[in-house]
Design a protein around this motif. Structure first.
Motif, mmCIF file in Angstrom:
data_model
loop_
_atom_site.group_PDB
_atom_site.id
_atom_site.type_symbol
_atom_site.label_atom_id
_atom_site.label_comp_id
_atom_site.label_asym_id
_atom_site.label_seq_id
_atom_site.Cartn_x
_atom_site.Cartn_y
_atom_site.Cartn_z
ATOM 1 N N ASN A 77 -49.323 -25.042 8.531
ATOM 2 C CA ASN A 77 -49.861 -26.333 8.950
ATOM 3 C C ASN A 77 -48.787 -27.417 8.990
ATOM 4 O O ASN A 77 -48.580 -28.048 10.039
ATOM 5 C CB ASN A 77 -51.016 -26.734 8.026
ATOM 6 N N ALA A 87 -56.727 -14.396 7.900
ATOM 7 C CA ALA A 87 -56.251 -14.481 6.515
ATOM 8 C C ALA A 87 -56.475 -13.193 5.744
ATOM 9 O O ALA A 87 -55.793 -12.928 4.747
ATOM 10 C CB ALA A 87 -56.947 -15.638 5.798
ATOM 11 N N LEU A 138 -59.469 -18.068 9.743
ATOM 12 C CA LEU A 138 -60.201 -17.578 8.573
ATOM 13 C C LEU A 138 -60.169 -16.052 8.493
ATOM 14 O O LEU A 138 -59.853 -15.477 7.438
ATOM 15 C CB LEU A 138 -61.649 -18.070 8.635
ATOM 16 N N ALA A 171 -57.240 -18.934 2.797
ATOM 17 C CA ALA A 171 -58.234 -17.873 2.622
ATOM 18 C C ALA A 171 -57.605 -16.548 2.197
ATOM 19 O O ALA A 171 -58.326 -15.594 1.885
ATOM 20 C CB ALA A 171 -59.040 -17.689 3.907
ATOM 21 N N VAL A 225 -55.946 -26.562 11.750
ATOM 22 C CA VAL A 225 -56.944 -26.146 10.761
ATOM 23 C C VAL A 225 -56.944 -24.627 10.623
ATOM 24 O O VAL A 225 -56.984 -24.083 9.510
ATOM 25 C CB VAL A 225 -58.351 -26.648 11.148
ATOM 26 N N LEU A 243 -56.136 -22.303 7.272
ATOM 27 C CA LEU A 243 -57.057 -21.313 6.721
ATOM 28 C C LEU A 243 -56.406 -19.936 6.600
ATOM 29 O O LEU A 243 -56.751 -19.162 5.701
ATOM 30 C CB LEU A 243 -58.312 -21.222 7.592
ATOM 31 N N ALA A 284 -60.309 -22.210 14.160
ATOM 32 C CA ALA A 284 -60.467 -22.182 12.705
ATOM 33 C C ALA A 284 -61.036 -20.843 12.254
ATOM 34 O O ALA A 284 -60.611 -20.276 11.228
ATOM 35 C CB ALA A 284 -61.363 -23.329 12.256
#
Length: 399
Positions: free
Chosen positions: A348, A111, A108, A59, A51, A55, A104
């Motif tokens: 991923n 990114a 985020l 993101a 995950v 992201l 995660a």
């Protein structure tokens, strides 16, 4: 942008590149320790990062848009503070689900870096190829130090320290950037320091069409290699690495350090020669290297691992310069956001592919056959980039 501010911007961008890659790479070494700690197989632990890795890509687009519309330096401050706090949280959790959520958050905030930090370097640098190469070295050193830092902290303290200590350093860097912004030591440039004549619309369309595929392939090779190398060394080089996580971390560090410094060669080439043959050749040479790496062991394995990382590193300044050259300045953060949506969203499936191959066969031979095939495909597509031309510089506006 005045010289001191430009140098500070480059320094913070380079540190951000190192931290971003450290935080997105060190988990694969930490996972080796968690196999025993949590009694879970490596391929199950690797999935906890899926995950977060998704992201990192998804993101990137809104992060680049905010960097263009709001503030690149402000977004970098958010990056440092958020990533540092996320790392600390990961070191405090006690279950796989909680760790997945912490990872995660790492994804985020990670990114933010590439669409914002790389565009910041492109805008402020006069010798773009070399500036991107130096910046790229810090990214490779981040990957290299990930294994080393994680290995040292795990063996000396615990796997928790491998998250918390880097998190605290990243948070402190963010606070330092905020202070520099408040004092006016770091300011944003309003225009490129090395502007070029705009390309034709047809060339822009052709370059974007080619790069959409080649950047995705580059990302797939990068993430699949990063996810698999620690375990490959664990399986094939345990006699060289010794027991514990530190030996594996040192080998991974050696590979990515060698690759990182070769970006200087890529930057030097990109500043002096046409970009197309540099970029195309990198994919062509990857094909035999990846095929040999599929089943290599001992000394040849280390040499081939270094070669595949070196080839990717040499291509990166040319790739970033192609994207910058064929993108209007006002949309550059967004364009780099698109690049890293592709490059990191593909992480991923790359990680899941590596996990599936290992779970199915206990090795990674088939994975590197697949990577060789897609490298050959990317080389064929890169052939359709516009014919090499020397960019025509234009006079930068006075500031």
């Amino acid at each position: 942008m005045k010289a001191p501010s430009a140098r500070l911007a480059l320094a913070f961008s380079c540190l951000g590149h190192a931290y971003m890659h450290l935080f997105t790479a060190f988990y694969f070494v930490i996972a080796l320790s968690l196999e025993t700690e949590w009694s879970l197989p490596n391929h199950e632990l690797v999935k906890l990062w899926a995950v977060g890795s998704l992201l990192v890509g998804l993101a990137a687009l809104p992060a680049g848009w905010l960097g263009d519309r709001w503030s690149a330096s402000g977004m970098m401050a958010v990056f440092f503070v958020g990533l540092g706090l996320a790392g600390i949280v990961c070191g405090l959790v006690s279950s796989p689900t909680a760790l997945m959520l912490g990872l995660a958050a790492v994804g985020l905030f990670s990114a933010i870096y590439h669409p914002v930090g790389v565009a910041w370097v492109v805008k402020s640098a006069r010798a773009r190829g070399m500036a991107l190469a130096v910046n790229g070295i810090f990214g490779s050193l981040g990957i290299a130090c990930a294994g080393l830092v994680a290995g040292v902290l795990i063996d000396a303290i615990s796997w928790r320290a491998a998250f918390i200590v880097p998190g605290a350093v990243c948070l402190a860097t963010g606070l330092a950037l905020i202070l520099c912004l408040r004092l006016g030591w770091v300011r944003e440039s309003g225009s490129d320091q090395a502007p070029e004549a705009p390309p034709s619309r047809n060339d822009m369309v052709r370059v974007y069409a080619v790069l959409l595929l080649t950047m995705m392939v580059m990302g797939l090779m990068f993430h699949a290699t990063q996810a698999s190398l620690p375990k490959i060394f664990d399986l094939r080089l345990r006699d060289l690495a010794g027991e514990g996580a530190l030996g594996i971390g040192v080998l991974v560090a050696l590979v990515y350090t060698a690759g990182g410094f070769m970006q200087l060669v890529g930057g030097w080439l990109a500043d002096r020669f046409p970009l197309k043959p540099i970029y195309l050749s990198a994919f062509l040479f990857q094909v035999p290297v990846l095929l040999l790496l599929a089943s290599a062991a001992s000394g040849p394995l280390m040499a081939l691992a270094v070669m595949t990382v070196v080839l990717s590193a040499v291509a990166l300044p040319a790739e970033n310069m192609l994207l910058a050259r064929y993108t209007p300045q006002r949309h550059r953060g967004l364009a780099f956001g698109v690049k890293f949506v592709l490059a990191f969203a593909i992480a991923n499936p790359a990680i899941l592919l590596a996990s599936w191959v290992e779970g199915r066969s206990g090795e990674f031979t088939e994975l590197y056959f697949v990577l060789a095939a897609i490298a050959a495909t990317a080389a064929a597509v890169a052939f359709f980039l516009p014919n090499p031309k020397t960019a025509v510089p234009v006079t930068a506006p006075a500031e």
